[in-house]
Write an enzyme that holds these catalytic residues in place. Sequence first.
Site, PDB file in Angstrom:
ATOM      1  CE  LYS A   1      -4.214   1.503   2.162  1.00 56.22           C
ATOM      2  NZ  LYS A   1      -5.112   1.454   1.249  1.00 56.22           N
TER       3      LYS A   1
HETATM    4  N1  PPE Z   1      -7.941  -1.520  -2.837  1.00 57.43           N
HETATM    5  C1  PPE Z   1      -7.500  -0.229  -2.815  1.00 57.43           C
HETATM    6  C2  PPE Z   1      -6.829   0.210  -3.913  1.00 57.43           C
HETATM    7  C3  PPE Z   1      -7.550   0.310  -1.643  1.00 57.43           C
HETATM    8  O1  PPE Z   1      -6.752   1.637  -1.482  1.00 57.43           O
HETATM    9  C4  PPE Z   1      -8.149  -0.383  -0.436  1.00 57.43           C
HETATM   10  C5  PPE Z   1      -8.184   0.612   0.642  1.00 57.43           C
HETATM   11  C6  PPE Z   1      -8.557  -1.617  -0.560  1.00 57.43           C
HETATM   12  C7  PPE Z   1      -8.527  -2.362  -1.835  1.00 57.43           C
HETATM   13  C8  PPE Z   1      -9.475  -2.040   0.774  1.00 57.43           C
HETATM   14  O2  PPE Z   1      -8.338  -2.607   1.462  1.00 57.43           O
HETATM   15  P1  PPE Z   1      -8.840  -2.591   3.148  1.00 57.43           P
HETATM   16  O3  PPE Z   1      -9.046  -1.523   3.680  1.00 57.43           O
HETATM   17  O4  PPE Z   1      -7.646  -3.535   3.622  1.00 57.43           O
HETATM   18  O5  PPE Z   1      -9.957  -3.534   3.088  1.00 57.43           O
HETATM   19  N2  PPE Z   1      -8.231   1.928   0.651  1.00 57.43           N
HETATM   20  C9  PPE Z   1      -7.902   2.801   1.670  1.00 57.43           C
HETATM   21  C10 PPE Z   1      -7.682   4.221   1.385  1.00 57.43           C
HETATM   22  C11 PPE Z   1      -8.953   4.929   1.139  1.00 57.43           C
HETATM   23  C12 PPE Z   1      -8.452   6.679   1.155  1.00 57.43           C
HETATM   24  O6  PPE Z   1      -9.114   7.141   0.301  1.00 57.43           O
HETATM   25  O7  PPE Z   1      -7.731   6.920   1.611  1.00 57.43           O
HETATM   26  C13 PPE Z   1      -9.019   2.715   3.043  1.00 57.43           C
HETATM   27  O8  PPE Z   1     -10.084   2.266   2.553  1.00 57.43           O
HETATM   28  O9  PPE Z   1      -8.565   3.086   4.027  1.00 57.43           O
END
Ligand code: PPE
Length: 305
Positions: free
Chosen positions: A158
């Site tokens: 990330k």
């Molecule tokens: N894909 C991406 C590209 C992504 O950024 C997130 C989280 C997910 C999938 C889901 O991952 P998880 O949170 O572990 O279930 N995106 C983060 C950033 C959002 C933002 O705008 O800042 C979040 O949801 O915290």
Amino acid sequence: MIPKTDKIWMDGKFVDWDNANIHVMTHSLHYGLGVFEGIRCYETPKGPAIFRLDEHVERLFNSAHIFLIDIPFSKEEIKKAIIETVKINKIKSCYIRPLVYIGYGAMGLYPKGNPINVSIAVWSWGTYLGEEGIEKGIRVKTSSFIRNHVNANMTRGKVCGYYVNSQLAKKEAISCGYDEALLLDTEGYVSEGSGENIFIVRNNVLKTTPLTSILEGITRNSIIKIAEDNGITVKEERFTRDELYISEEAFFTGTAAEVTPIREADGRIIGEGKPGKITKKIQTIFFDIVKGKNKKYKSWLTEVK
Ligand code: PPE
């Protein structure tokens, strides 16, 4: 504007929100290499509780490992700092943003010797795609931008710079009147949203994209477990955008987005154009778990005492 909280943790010390500043020559600001997490803390009958803290901290360290960044704290120290940051800000529920960045030192693409800095901020962040989105579903547009090829950027990490691609897709979707973007992979298969993983339901089977070109979502992992525990068949396999169009139900998952139903994609109504049965069931179980109302999954919550 972000609603301010009292303190931000920076490299081991609490700093007032208004003084949490860095130098403009901070390396990550110029070149985009930094790693971060997004975690939610929910209000539960036992006080604030952080959802899947261990997994988020593990992913933060994995992201750093992939991108050859040495975090100058241990996992235990970061976990403790996260809990302390929630506590010191006396907040009942919040979003938590740990960030690891390359600090001020040398410029150029090989920042040998620059400090690795860490910050942890918390603030109150309501629904990511709107209250109405959670209840009624959102409208999604397939982006003209594709997810990075795995040899261009590694999606298990990330990493800050990865979100340039996400922002291009998000801006395009919004400018076309949609709520969120859906990105395809380099071969044209569905990958994920700008900040969410995706699930569809077809013939009562829950499908989600495999981990080849997506972030290994912690909400995604939680939803798979919840579905399996509730007798729903889950398949991790590639699907195309037309399969989404003819799916019975679809939803996004993410820490920020939680479980957000998709009611329309590229002008095609999904199912009945409202959150379907399986989506609603999963949504209800998910929100019960995070709010501490489901004992079976209490190991997913870290109480802030
Ligand atoms: N894909 C991406 C590209 C992504 O950024 C997130 C989280 C997910 C999938 C889901 O991952 P998880 O949170 O572990 O279930 N995106 C983060 C950033 C959002 C933002 O705008 O800042 C979040 O949801 O915290």
